[in-house]
Design an enzyme around this catalytic site. Structure first.
Site, mmCIF file in Angstrom:
data_model
loop_
_atom_site.group_PDB
_atom_site.id
_atom_site.type_symbol
_atom_site.label_atom_id
_atom_site.label_comp_id
_atom_site.label_asym_id
_atom_site.label_seq_id
_atom_site.Cartn_x
_atom_site.Cartn_y
_atom_site.Cartn_z
ATOM 1 N N TYR A 173 0.842 -1.202 0.000
ATOM 2 C CA TYR A 173 0.000 0.000 0.000
ATOM 3 C C TYR A 173 0.875 1.250 0.000
ATOM 4 O O TYR A 173 0.664 2.181 -0.793
ATOM 5 C CB TYR A 173 -0.920 -0.020 1.223
ATOM 6 C CG TYR A 173 -1.737 1.240 1.408
ATOM 7 C CD1 TYR A 173 -2.712 1.608 0.477
ATOM 8 C CD2 TYR A 173 -1.548 2.063 2.513
ATOM 9 C CE1 TYR A 173 -3.473 2.759 0.649
ATOM 10 C CE2 TYR A 173 -2.304 3.206 2.703
ATOM 11 C CZ TYR A 173 -3.266 3.555 1.768
ATOM 12 O OH TYR A 173 -4.009 4.695 1.944
ATOM 13 N N LYS A 201 1.098 4.302 -2.865
ATOM 14 C CA LYS A 201 0.848 5.718 -2.592
ATOM 15 C C LYS A 201 2.097 6.566 -2.829
ATOM 16 O O LYS A 201 2.005 7.729 -3.204
ATOM 17 C CB LYS A 201 0.344 5.882 -1.152
ATOM 18 C CG LYS A 201 -1.075 5.335 -0.948
ATOM 19 C CD LYS A 201 -2.102 6.141 -1.742
ATOM 20 C CE LYS A 201 -3.527 5.742 -1.418
ATOM 21 N NZ LYS A 201 -4.537 6.553 -2.113
#
Ligand SMILES: NC(=O)c1ccc[n+]([C@@H]2O[C@H](COP(=O)([O-])OP(=O)(O)OC[C@H]3O[C@@H](n4cnc5c(N)ncnc54)[C@H](OP(=O)(O)O)[C@@H]3O)[C@@H](O)[C@H]2O)c1
Length: 250
Positions: free
Chosen positions: A154, A158
């Site tokens: 994740y 990002k």
């Protein structure tokens, strides 16, 4: 009837508007008079939000698309048409230690959190540039710069979005298009509730403010980033995470 007309006449596409932060952003922009194109996967929640905005005097329509699929993402851009504002808020977080994260999970997070904004900007920014104006905002995450024992994929997805922000600011800035990221720390949303269940209060212990954020607080920052008040802000990553703790409280 809306009293605030700051965004009247502007068309704004908000991805992930069916839930959480994206929903708050869509409502904020609609309340300022923008014509909002709502995106999500859930038709029922999307259309309900469009009705809610209309009942409050705003204007919104819903388009469903699965952003893990490139073709579906490009169809969304096509159906949205020319937009003045693009807010990429759709995202997913699958927090797990690396050894038990599989390729499918990694690909899903990169597809939705990084590739979908890439495809949408590629499809929509040229028309903004041709008109000499446009604003693009990405909802990033503090996970891109604050490592944790879980969530590496994740965080990487990002971080990719932050890099894209800086590239696009350079690529489209000379044509009058600004690109910025707001990078939230933990925020209480439907998504975090689904992930943490009854343990959501743990999010309140992650930062110096002693509480997690509210989706409306992130929407207020997006409101600033799409407004002329931020006309000289381009390629920025604006952190909204309550401030770092030097050590977690016992
Ligand atoms: N909440 C936090 O603590 C936090 C912190 C930092 C950053 N963020 C970022 O903020 C954004 C919103 O988070 P949130 O907590 O508000 O999430 P949420 O409540 O789970 O909402 C996620 C939104 O993204 C959409 N979405 C998810 N997967 C999708 C897919 N494959 N295709 C199309 N749409 C998809 C969902 O659509 P449907 O519901 O219609 O399927 C929903 O509208 C995300 O980018 C997230 O990474 C959140």
């Amino acid at each position: 009837m809306n009293a605030n007309t700051a965004l009247r006449g502007r068309i704004a596409l908000v991805t992930g508007a069916t839930s959480g932060i994206g929903r708050a952003i869509a409502k904020n922009l609609a309340a300022q008079g923008a014509n909002v194109v709502l995106h999500g996967r859930d038709q029922r929640r999307g259309e309900a939000l469009a009705r809610e905005i209309a009942a409050e005097g705003g204007d919104a329509r819903f388009i469903a698309a699965d952003l893990s699929d490139a073709e579906s993402t490009l169809r969304l851009a096509d159906e949205a048409g020319a937009v003045d504002i693009l807010v990429n808020s759709a995202g997913l977080y699958e927090f797990a230690p690396t050894p038990v994260s599989d390729a499918a999970s990694f690909d899903r997070q990169v597809a939705v959190n990084t590739r979908a904004p890439f495809l949408l900007v590629g499809a929509l920014a040229p028309a903004m540039a041709a008109r000499g104006q446009g604003v693009i905002v990405i909802v990033g995450s503090s996970a891109a710069r604050m490592p944790a024992p879980i969530g590496a994929a994740y965080g990487a997805s990002k971080a990719g979005a932050e890099v894209l922000t800086r590239y696009w600011a350079t690529e489209f800035g000379p044509s009058g298009v600004r690109v910025n990221t707001v990078s939230p720390g933990p925020v209480h949303t439907e998504g975090t509730k689904a992930m943490l269940g009854e343990h959501t209060a743990m999010l309140d212990k992650t930062n110096a403010r002693g509480r997690a954020g509210d989706p409306g607080e992130i929407a207020d920052i997006v409101s600033f980033l799409v407004s002329d008040a931020s006309a000289y802000v381009n390629g920025a990553v604006l952190f909204a995470d309550g401030g770092e703790l030097s050590a977690l409280p016992s």
